[in-house]
Design a protein around this motif. Structure first.
Motif, short mmCIF file in Angstrom:
data_model
loop_
_atom_site.label_atom_id
_atom_site.label_comp_id
_atom_site.label_asym_id
_atom_site.label_seq_id
_atom_site.Cartn_x
_atom_site.Cartn_y
_atom_site.Cartn_z
N ILE A 230 74.43 31.70 3.40
CA ILE A 230 73.83 32.26 4.62
C ILE A 230 72.31 32.35 4.47
CG2 ILE A 230 73.67 34.29 6.10
CD1 ILE A 230 76.21 32.70 6.52
N GLU A 231 71.85 32.84 3.33
CA GLU A 231 70.41 33.00 3.14
C GLU A 231 69.71 31.64 3.10
OE1 GLU A 231 67.69 36.32 1.04
OE2 GLU A 231 69.27 35.45 -0.21
N GLY A 239 62.91 29.82 8.26
CA GLY A 239 61.86 30.10 7.29
C GLY A 239 61.81 31.53 6.83
N THR A 240 62.99 32.19 6.74
CA THR A 240 63.02 33.59 6.34
C THR A 240 64.22 33.83 5.43
OG1 THR A 240 62.91 35.87 7.18
CG2 THR A 240 64.44 34.38 8.29
N ASP A 241 64.30 35.02 4.87
CA ASP A 241 65.45 35.41 4.04
C ASP A 241 65.84 36.84 4.39
OD1 ASP A 241 63.52 37.00 2.82
OD2 ASP A 241 63.27 35.64 1.11
N PHE A 242 66.85 37.37 3.68
CA PHE A 242 67.33 38.72 4.00
C PHE A 242 66.22 39.76 3.89
CE2 PHE A 242 71.77 37.35 2.40
CZ PHE A 242 72.12 36.91 3.67
N ALA A 243 65.42 39.69 2.82
CA ALA A 243 64.39 40.71 2.60
C ALA A 243 63.30 40.62 3.67
CB ALA A 243 63.79 40.55 1.21
N HIS A 246 64.43 41.79 7.02
CA HIS A 246 64.95 43.17 7.01
C HIS A 246 66.44 43.20 7.38
CE1 HIS A 246 60.91 44.78 6.50
NE2 HIS A 246 60.51 43.93 7.44
N VAL A 247 67.20 42.31 6.76
CA VAL A 247 68.65 42.26 6.96
C VAL A 247 69.32 43.08 5.85
CG1 VAL A 247 70.71 40.81 7.07
CG2 VAL A 247 68.55 40.00 8.05
N GLY A 248 70.06 44.10 6.21
CA GLY A 248 70.80 44.89 5.23
C GLY A 248 72.09 44.18 4.87
N VAL A 249 72.43 44.20 3.59
CA VAL A 249 73.62 43.51 3.10
C VAL A 249 74.52 44.51 2.40
CG1 VAL A 249 74.51 41.66 1.64
CG2 VAL A 249 72.29 41.37 2.78
N ALA A 293 67.54 49.05 1.75
CA ALA A 293 66.29 48.34 1.87
C ALA A 293 66.58 46.88 2.17
CB ALA A 293 65.49 48.46 0.58
N ALA A 294 65.67 46.22 2.86
CA ALA A 294 65.91 44.84 3.28
C ALA A 294 66.31 43.96 2.12
CB ALA A 294 64.64 44.30 3.93
#
Length: 300
Positions: A230-231, A239-243, A246-249, A293-294
């Motif tokens: 997914i990431e 061009g982004t990632d979880f952090a 600000h995606v909580g996992v 935290a993200a």
């Protein structure tokens, strides 16, 4: 009356099931009785054909209760001169050995008394028992968190039982997004990216939305691989990632015991509750404390 209602609740959907059995197996007279442990409750929950009184001491009835197997006149271990009023008696088994009911067949055409037909009878009873057993667990989950879609709750209950009986692991992954336009496209892409076997629940709370994914037969390694996929997809397309986004996992190994409470705790940790709604932009497909935290992953 109240007693009959309690018995019927024990074996929900008994009458429609019995009608299906009658048609498929050519049963002309039968009744379904609830069991409390090894105690057979004497009043029928459902019946077809002429009414009859249950003989609890009938050899077929006793043989079925003792062996947890289909009993008929040629059953192994049954005395050849046994006197019985019935054609066959089939157990309703939840799990491998928990007796929840008994189907007593009084009338069936002689030509229908074949091995294949009796096996079909047992298959239908097993299918029914499985549904009854899971329905209780699903009801318990939905009582604690009413917004959980039935398909999600049902498979979650089944996978908890699978873990309890076989040790096979399954998991829940929750990805939590803020409610703003920048995250909408990310959320929609995650919703579309679920695996074929997964059960997905896109949910929306007052301040956040979450994608809850139930992953059958998936341990922590499979969850890690899913999150990496997914990431990587978010990096490639946005061009982004979880952090950064600000995606909580959150992750939850489906437990063998206390499954309902564990799922509710996951909902709370994702800053959603059991009364949240399905996300307006996505269907609840047949497939949550404050957010971490993200990019942080927390196990349930």
């Amino acid at each position: 009356d109240a007693a009959r209602g309690a018995r019927a609740e024990r074996l929900a959907g008994a009458q429609p099931m019995l009608q299906v059995v009658a048609q498929a197996c050519q049963v002309e007279g039968a009744a379904l009785y609830a069991c409390d442990g090894d105690e057979l409750l004497p009043d029928a929950v459902a019946s077809i054909g002429p009414a009859f009184t249950l003989d609890i001491d009938d050899p077929l009835v006793r043989h079925c209760i003792d062996t947890r197997e289909l009993a008929h006149l040629r059953s192994t271990g049954l005395q050849q001169d046994a006197q019985t009023r019935y054609v066959a008696v089939a157990p309703v088994l939840a799990g491998s050995d928990r007796l929840i009911g008994l189907l007593v067949v009084e009338r069936m055409p002689f030509l229908s008394m074949t091995y294949e037909n009796l096996q079909l009878l047992m298959v239908l009873m097993g299918y029914y028992a499985d549904g009854v057993d899971h329905a209780h667990a699903t009801h318990g989950i939905q009582e604690l968190a009413p917004a959980i879609p039935y398909a999600f709750a049902l498979d979650y209950a089944r996978l908890s039982r699978l873990r309890r009986e076989t040790g096979i692991e399954s998991s829940v992954v929750a990805l939590v997004f803020d409610l703003d336009e920048a995250r909408d496209a990310l959320f929609e892409q995650v919703v579309r990216s679920r695996r074929a076997l997964d059960v997905a629940w896109p949910a929306r709370g007052a301040h956040q939305r979450a994608m809850l994914t139930l992953m059958p037969l998936s341990d922590s390694q499979a969850v890690s691989a899913y999150l990496v996929r997914i990431e990587d997809m978010l990096r490639a397309q946005f061009g982004t990632d979880f952090a950064t986004a600000h995606v909580g996992v959150y992750t939850l190994p489906v437990p063998a015991a206390g499954a309902e409470e564990a799922l509710v705790r996951l909902l709370h940790r994702c800053d959603l509750d059991g009364n949240t709604t399905a996300a307006a932009s996505a269907d609840a497909t047949p497939g949550i404390g404050a957010a971490p935290a993200a990019g942080q992953t927390q196990a349930g």
